[in-house]
Scaffold this active site. Sequence first.
Site, mmCIF file in Angstrom:
data_model
loop_
_atom_site.group_PDB
_atom_site.id
_atom_site.type_symbol
_atom_site.label_atom_id
_atom_site.label_comp_id
_atom_site.label_asym_id
_atom_site.label_seq_id
_atom_site.Cartn_x
_atom_site.Cartn_y
_atom_site.Cartn_z
ATOM 1 N N ASP A 135 1.909 -7.063 2.140
ATOM 2 C CA ASP A 135 3.149 -6.358 1.784
ATOM 3 C C ASP A 135 3.764 -5.781 3.053
ATOM 4 O O ASP A 135 3.221 -4.843 3.650
ATOM 5 C CB ASP A 135 2.813 -5.240 0.781
ATOM 6 N N ASP A 154 11.931 -5.513 1.444
ATOM 7 C CA ASP A 154 10.566 -5.172 1.037
ATOM 8 C C ASP A 154 10.088 -6.296 0.133
ATOM 9 O O ASP A 154 10.628 -6.485 -0.970
ATOM 10 C CB ASP A 154 10.617 -3.817 0.304
ATOM 11 N N HIS A 175 11.190 0.235 -7.081
ATOM 12 C CA HIS A 175 11.975 1.385 -6.590
ATOM 13 C C HIS A 175 13.274 0.919 -5.962
ATOM 14 O O HIS A 175 13.369 -0.219 -5.511
ATOM 15 C CB HIS A 175 11.162 2.140 -5.528
ATOM 16 N N HIS A 215 12.185 4.338 -0.296
ATOM 17 C CA HIS A 215 12.367 4.562 -1.738
ATOM 18 C C HIS A 215 13.356 5.684 -2.009
ATOM 19 O O HIS A 215 13.316 6.753 -1.395
ATOM 20 C CB HIS A 215 11.038 4.794 -2.458
ATOM 21 N N GLU A 234 8.673 -5.011 -7.885
ATOM 22 C CA GLU A 234 7.284 -5.356 -7.570
ATOM 23 C C GLU A 234 6.427 -5.098 -8.797
ATOM 24 O O GLU A 234 6.627 -4.117 -9.509
ATOM 25 C CB GLU A 234 6.769 -4.555 -6.381
ATOM 26 N N GLU A 244 6.403 -9.224 -4.943
ATOM 27 C CA GLU A 244 7.544 -8.308 -4.809
ATOM 28 C C GLU A 244 8.736 -8.988 -4.145
ATOM 29 O O GLU A 244 8.577 -9.742 -3.181
ATOM 30 C CB GLU A 244 7.121 -7.090 -3.959
HETATM 31 C C1 HZT Z 1 5.889 3.941 0.595
HETATM 32 C C2 HZT Z 1 5.355 3.935 1.874
HETATM 33 C C3 HZT Z 1 5.410 2.793 2.638
HETATM 34 C C4 HZT Z 1 7.072 2.816 -1.314
HETATM 35 C C5 HZT Z 1 6.140 1.193 -2.872
HETATM 36 C C6 HZT Z 1 5.814 0.124 -1.905
HETATM 37 C C7 HZT Z 1 4.917 -1.047 -0.369
HETATM 38 O O1 HZT Z 1 4.380 3.170 -3.990
HETATM 39 C C8 HZT Z 1 8.630 5.076 -5.605
HETATM 40 C C9 HZT Z 1 8.151 3.982 -6.200
HETATM 41 C C10 HZT Z 1 6.004 1.658 2.147
HETATM 42 C C11 HZT Z 1 6.531 1.669 0.874
HETATM 43 C C12 HZT Z 1 6.493 2.805 0.093
HETATM 44 F F1 HZT Z 1 4.896 2.776 3.865
HETATM 45 N N1 HZT Z 1 6.069 2.492 -2.281
HETATM 46 N N2 HZT Z 1 6.541 -0.988 -1.761
HETATM 47 N N3 HZT Z 1 5.957 -1.712 -0.817
HETATM 48 N N4 HZT Z 1 4.811 0.103 -1.049
HETATM 49 S S1 HZT Z 1 5.514 3.673 -3.259
HETATM 50 C C13 HZT Z 1 6.765 4.033 -4.396
HETATM 51 O O2 HZT Z 1 5.228 4.839 -2.435
HETATM 52 S S2 HZT Z 1 7.741 5.373 -4.209
HETATM 53 C C14 HZT Z 1 7.094 3.374 -5.527
HETATM 54 MN MN MN Z 2 6.322 -3.712 -0.619
HETATM 55 MN MN MN Z 3 8.166 -1.797 -2.624
#
Ligand code: HZT
Ligand code: MN
Ligand code: MN
Length: 444
Positions: free
Chosen positions: A217, A228, A297, A305, A330, A425
């Site tokens: 990811d 993303d 998101h 996000h 995702e 995703e």
């Molecule tokens: C947070 C930190 C990162 C966002 C989803 C995600 C990877 O789980 C609201 C809904 C990168 C992405 C994120 F370094 N996150 N997408 N890809 N992770 S999450 C989230 O924190 S916040 C989902």
């Molecule tokens: Mn991601």
């Molecule tokens: Mn994401």
Amino acid sequence: MAAQAPTEALKELHVSDTAKAAGASGKPAPGGKDDDHSDDSEDEAEENGAAGGGEGAAKKKKKRKPRKKKKKAPTSQTEPPTVMISQLFPNKTYPKGEEVEYKDENRARVTNEEKRHLDNLNSEFLADYREAAEVHRQVRQYVQKSVKPGQSLTEIAETVENGVRALTGHSGLTEGDSLVAGMGFPCGLSLNHCAAHYTPNAGNKMVLKQEDVMKVDFGVHVNGRIVDSAFTMAFDDKYNNLLEAVKAATNAGVREAGIDARVGEIGGVIQETMESYEIELDGTTYPIKSIRNLTGHNILPYSIHGTKAVPIVKSNDQTKMEEGDVFAIETFGSTGNGYVRDDMETSHYAKRGDASKVDLRLSSAKSLLNVINKNFGTLPFCRRYLDRLGQEKYLLGLNSLVQSGIVEDYPPLCDKKGSYTAQFEHTILIRPTVKEVISRGDDY
Ligand code: HZT
Ligand code: MN
Ligand code: MN
């Protein structure tokens, strides 16, 4: 309406195959390395005249100036990827994502000329999203082809990150450079029961195994426009149903998305799709569950996000998608509880967008915040990114920034031990006239 896969369009531009591509000559891409010697035979054939030159012909061999070798701009990608996408697609004309017409009449605004006009005004940021998406496709294509069990997670993460930095043309080693373009967030490499937000910290010796299920990811950004997108790799066919379930669930979510679509209903369709699959692993049959506390998101410039979530189980959330929104759709499937909790050492962090100014007592926290502001702003980063900037002994300062609420930590998210999780995703743009699945490729 399925558009042609963008990487197919790229192939048509290629004058040479990928094997030759590895030796394609050209100006060194800033931040990428140049294969300076491998194209000499081709150049010589051109300069000396490949035809003629038979026996007895007065051979006037053109003297080649040793210093000034005429180099053509590269026309195809190398392996590993090093050629900037902006060199492969001149005039900022990058391949489109998959453009999908809106389903319902009230979501279709294709006849409205004014909307079309408005949409065209957005071509500036559209080009940035499309460039970032093409970087994502070309880097992941190389990952899917080259990554094998036996490699360390650090080596795999660096393959992704070096690729993204070379193809965007921004190494991120000078002040502010990673804010122009590069990694949108760290490359997650979460294994088996861990679903998200795992990437190795310095000294990590983990090695990918044949039986592992790995979620790859990563984010690519150009001028803050983040793409993303994620996929799952497995080397044993026994996991096929798990991967197929999650791929289908993500595509169902992408299909249901659109102007005025309610996110809670999208979650219901995703869950229905996901949970219509099961998997048999070593004699036991497992239902495949949607992980109920993970969501998609919305994405804002320089912010991974926003405030809108896209659940992956049925929900009463009446929030609507709107024109101009960008979403990461995702989904995660699991053979375990279908519920994740924080586990293991944190690697991912991001400065909060709403961080209030706090008077920091700790000098190490102050100086680290300066490094974060200059290099990442509100883009997520990981500990390895601080290491490569030459930062040392920053953990105390980093933890202090987390405690002060200036930086948010994103620990790995894992289901129960012994279970397997998968993820797919895509990033989609809710344009006024069409939905553009910007990260769509011929792979997923
Ligand atoms: C947070 C930190 C990162 C966002 C989803 C995600 C990877 O789980 C609201 C809904 C990168 C992405 C994120 F370094 N996150 N997408 N890809 N992770 S999450 C989230 O924190 S916040 C989902
Ligand atoms: Mn991601
Ligand atoms: Mn994401």
